[in-house]
Motif scaffolding. Sequence first.
Motif, PDB file in Angstrom:
ATOM      1  N   PHE A 287      42.994 -37.472 138.005  1.00  0.00           N
ATOM      2  CA  PHE A 287      43.151 -37.284 136.558  1.00  0.00           C
ATOM      3  C   PHE A 287      41.795 -37.059 135.880  1.00  0.00           C
ATOM      4  CE2 PHE A 287      46.493 -40.036 138.229  1.00  0.00           C
ATOM      5  CZ  PHE A 287      47.632 -39.309 137.879  1.00  0.00           C
ATOM      6  N   PRO A 288      41.182 -35.900 136.141  1.00  0.00           N
ATOM      7  CA  PRO A 288      39.823 -35.668 135.609  1.00  0.00           C
ATOM      8  C   PRO A 288      39.750 -35.678 134.080  1.00  0.00           C
ATOM      9  CG  PRO A 288      40.753 -33.657 136.574  1.00  0.00           C
ATOM     10  CD  PRO A 288      41.655 -34.778 136.970  1.00  0.00           C
ATOM     11  N   LYS A 289      40.810 -35.241 133.420  1.00  0.00           N
ATOM     12  CA  LYS A 289      40.761 -35.225 131.949  1.00  0.00           C
ATOM     13  C   LYS A 289      40.825 -36.642 131.402  1.00  0.00           C
ATOM     14  CE  LYS A 289      40.810 -30.724 131.471  1.00  0.00           C
ATOM     15  NZ  LYS A 289      39.727 -29.965 130.848  1.00  0.00           N
TER      16      LYS A 289
ATOM     17  N   LEU B 224      51.006 -41.083 134.147  1.00  0.00           N
ATOM     18  CA  LEU B 224      49.654 -40.635 133.806  1.00  0.00           C
ATOM     19  C   LEU B 224      49.554 -39.112 133.751  1.00  0.00           C
ATOM     20  CD1 LEU B 224      47.703 -43.307 135.867  1.00  0.00           C
ATOM     21  CD2 LEU B 224      47.641 -43.058 133.368  1.00  0.00           C
ATOM     22  N   LYS B 225      50.404 -38.432 134.524  1.00  0.00           N
ATOM     23  CA  LYS B 225      50.404 -36.957 134.498  1.00  0.00           C
ATOM     24  C   LYS B 225      50.708 -36.421 133.100  1.00  0.00           C
ATOM     25  CE  LYS B 225      51.682 -35.843 139.261  1.00  0.00           C
ATOM     26  NZ  LYS B 225      52.831 -35.536 140.128  1.00  0.00           N
ATOM     27  N   HIS B 226      51.586 -37.118 132.380  1.00  0.00           N
ATOM     28  CA  HIS B 226      51.884 -36.667 131.006  1.00  0.00           C
ATOM     29  C   HIS B 226      50.605 -36.676 130.156  1.00  0.00           C
ATOM     30  CE1 HIS B 226      56.188 -36.526 131.640  1.00  0.00           C
ATOM     31  NE2 HIS B 226      56.219 -37.777 132.035  1.00  0.00           N
ATOM     32  N   TRP B 227      49.841 -37.760 130.288  1.00  0.00           N
ATOM     33  CA  TRP B 227      48.634 -37.892 129.466  1.00  0.00           C
ATOM     34  C   TRP B 227      47.548 -36.925 129.928  1.00  0.00           C
ATOM     35  CZ3 TRP B 227      49.425 -40.435 125.086  1.00  0.00           C
ATOM     36  CH2 TRP B 227      50.538 -41.277 125.039  1.00  0.00           C
ATOM     37  N   GLU B 228      47.446 -36.706 131.234  1.00  0.00           N
ATOM     38  CA  GLU B 228      46.508 -35.703 131.741  1.00  0.00           C
ATOM     39  C   GLU B 228      46.848 -34.337 131.129  1.00  0.00           C
ATOM     40  OE1 GLU B 228      43.888 -36.259 133.592  1.00  0.00           O
ATOM     41  OE2 GLU B 228      43.323 -34.290 134.362  1.00  0.00           O
ATOM     42  N   GLY B 229      48.147 -34.049 131.031  1.00  0.00           N
ATOM     43  CA  GLY B 229      48.589 -32.783 130.445  1.00  0.00           C
ATOM     44  C   GLY B 229      48.213 -32.671 128.966  1.00  0.00           C
ATOM     45  N   TYR B 230      48.416 -33.752 128.215  1.00  0.00           N
ATOM     46  CA  TYR B 230      48.051 -33.704 126.784  1.00  0.00           C
ATOM     47  C   TYR B 230      46.556 -33.436 126.637  1.00  0.00           C
ATOM     48  CZ  TYR B 230      52.508 -36.268 126.377  1.00  0.00           C
ATOM     49  OH  TYR B 230      53.806 -36.677 126.477  1.00  0.00           O
TER      50      TYR B 230
ATOM     51  N   TYR C 113      38.017 -41.196 128.922  1.00  0.00           N
ATOM     52  CA  TYR C 113      37.527 -42.575 129.031  1.00  0.00           C
ATOM     53  C   TYR C 113      36.004 -42.624 128.883  1.00  0.00           C
ATOM     54  CZ  TYR C 113      35.939 -46.773 131.528  1.00  0.00           C
ATOM     55  OH  TYR C 113      35.301 -47.925 131.879  1.00  0.00           O
ATOM     56  N   ASN C 114      35.319 -41.760 129.631  1.00  0.00           N
ATOM     57  CA  ASN C 114      33.853 -41.792 129.604  1.00  0.00           C
ATOM     58  C   ASN C 114      33.310 -41.495 128.213  1.00  0.00           C
ATOM     59  OD1 ASN C 114      33.431 -42.496 132.293  1.00  0.00           O
ATOM     60  ND2 ASN C 114      33.658 -40.373 132.983  1.00  0.00           N
ATOM     61  N   GLU C 115      33.926 -40.527 127.540  1.00  0.00           N
ATOM     62  CA  GLU C 115      33.439 -40.176 126.197  1.00  0.00           C
ATOM     63  C   GLU C 115      33.719 -41.302 125.197  1.00  0.00           C
ATOM     64  OE1 GLU C 115      33.688 -35.337 126.718  1.00  0.00           O
ATOM     65  OE2 GLU C 115      34.860 -36.281 125.108  1.00  0.00           O
TER      66      GLU C 115
ATOM     67  N   ILE D 146      43.028 -44.569 120.194  1.00  0.00           N
ATOM     68  CA  ILE D 146      42.735 -46.009 120.319  1.00  0.00           C
ATOM     69  C   ILE D 146      43.846 -46.690 121.118  1.00  0.00           C
ATOM     70  CG2 ILE D 146      42.471 -48.171 119.019  1.00  0.00           C
ATOM     71  CD1 ILE D 146      41.283 -46.463 116.699  1.00  0.00           C
ATOM     72  N   PHE D 147      45.106 -46.351 120.789  1.00  0.00           N
ATOM     73  CA  PHE D 147      46.246 -46.990 121.459  1.00  0.00           C
ATOM     74  C   PHE D 147      46.254 -46.669 122.958  1.00  0.00           C
ATOM     75  CE2 PHE D 147      49.555 -48.324 118.116  1.00  0.00           C
ATOM     76  CZ  PHE D 147      48.570 -48.684 117.221  1.00  0.00           C
ATOM     77  N   VAL D 148      45.878 -45.441 123.300  1.00  0.00           N
ATOM     78  CA  VAL D 148      45.880 -45.042 124.715  1.00  0.00           C
ATOM     79  C   VAL D 148      44.639 -45.593 125.426  1.00  0.00           C
ATOM     80  CG1 VAL D 148      45.701 -43.039 126.261  1.00  0.00           C
ATOM     81  CG2 VAL D 148      47.302 -43.005 124.327  1.00  0.00           C
ATOM     82  N   PHE D 149      43.502 -45.541 124.753  1.00  0.00           N
ATOM     83  CA  PHE D 149      42.243 -45.953 125.378  1.00  0.00           C
ATOM     84  C   PHE D 149      42.289 -47.384 125.911  1.00  0.00           C
ATOM     85  CE2 PHE D 149      38.228 -48.227 125.063  1.00  0.00           C
ATOM     86  CZ  PHE D 149      37.476 -47.523 125.979  1.00  0.00           C
TER      87      PHE D 149
END
Lengths: 225, 225
Positions: free
Chosen positions: B188-190, B146-152, B195-197, B169-172
């Motif tokens: 993972f705040p980002k 998940l850290k990779h995705w937080e970084g992106y 997700y919220n958006e 879409i694929f990640v969501f």
Amino acid sequence: MSAANMYLWWGSGSGPCWKPMIVLAEKGLWKDCPNKLVQFSQKEHKGPDVMKLNPRGQVPTFKDGDLVINESAAICSYLDETFGTDKPLIPKSQPARAKCLQRMYESDNLQSKVMLPLIYYKMRTKKEDWDNELLAKNAAEAKEELKHWEGYLNENKFVAGNEFTMADIFVFVFIAMCFRQGAKLEEFPKIRKFYNELMERPAIKETMPPHWADSPSPNQMEGLL
Amino acid sequence: MSAANMYLWWGSGSGPCWKPMIVLAEKGLWKDCPNKLVQFSQKEHKGPDVMKLNPRGQVPTFKDGDLVINESAAICSYLDETFGTDKPLIPKSQPARAKCLQRMYESDNLQSKVMLPLIYYKMRTKKEDWDNELLAKNAAEAKEELKHWEGYLNENKFVAGNEFTMADIFVFVFIAMCFRQGAKLEEFPKIRKFYNELMERPAIKETMPPHWADSPSPNQMEGLL
């Protein structure tokens, strides 16, 4: 068409690495593509040159100029859409395009249902702990998966139709691994024919995993498939 | 642009099914697309209507007229290239295209490193046999992924840049599954913001798994992520 700005980090015998290498060779670019054969035994895939571009420390790692692409299927699509576009490996028109993409994604089943439960199981389990009953069950399930591909090749010369496409490259790397590992696939004559014919293809000969030529196979599929 | 000739077999809460449903909704086609909500509990994905088109007995199974496409990513690509092509979800030009494809394929890591070792482990193991030490180790590895995705998402608004693409879409669908299963993702705040958006996006609201609204979550990620 030039490979001068590219760079590919790859490992010998890795299916994900072999795919873009075959694509490069099909496009006439492999022999001019700067590259590094990464030694897994030396953990070179976790070395600073790879990690800088690919923080997961995996190969293939690829760049073309400033553009970095790591996932093998994304590299293959990029190469196909950028070089030799008059002879695309992923057809441009429907329904051939959808069929090719379908088979490319579907080839993941060969990883999850044939490679993982047999070769990876043996690699990750001490030999004295191998559960032969489980292996026989896994081999039976692997054969169910292979039946789908035998069926596709019964209908057509290649896995997505009668033309050679990207889907054949994606499937071939798994099938070649089965034969390298001592599988006979006697119940799958069409798959055997597909394998034998593709082994004669120049792009495949040019990119054959180098260690296959001079080191014995562990034959981990012998007697199973 | 018409969905009249299409048909989609899908299951509620299946990530692979949700992807093409979101794409259809983004293209304004979902509400007119003939479809069948398959009940996994009734093994309807192994029913004759599905098996005839998809011998593996899996959903999504999709057709548009005579063209049958089963793999979710192949369906998504087909829909994107066929409908609403003035607003493609997979960018047409490099380097945005390569980045989007890279992230689409890379999202498979969320399946193998986050879903399988946590949710699927619990689903496939009797509750009294759950190995909490193993689960804690798996959760730590899932966080590394998940850290990779937080970084992106720290670099850009969306996972493949500042525009919404197919990769989002694929990640969501995986991230939504984590939250549905009781994950908090406090580190993972980002990802939480992403997700919220996206939860407010009309195409996502329109296609939300129906059983999520009226059945409690098994909360299998609670306390782990």
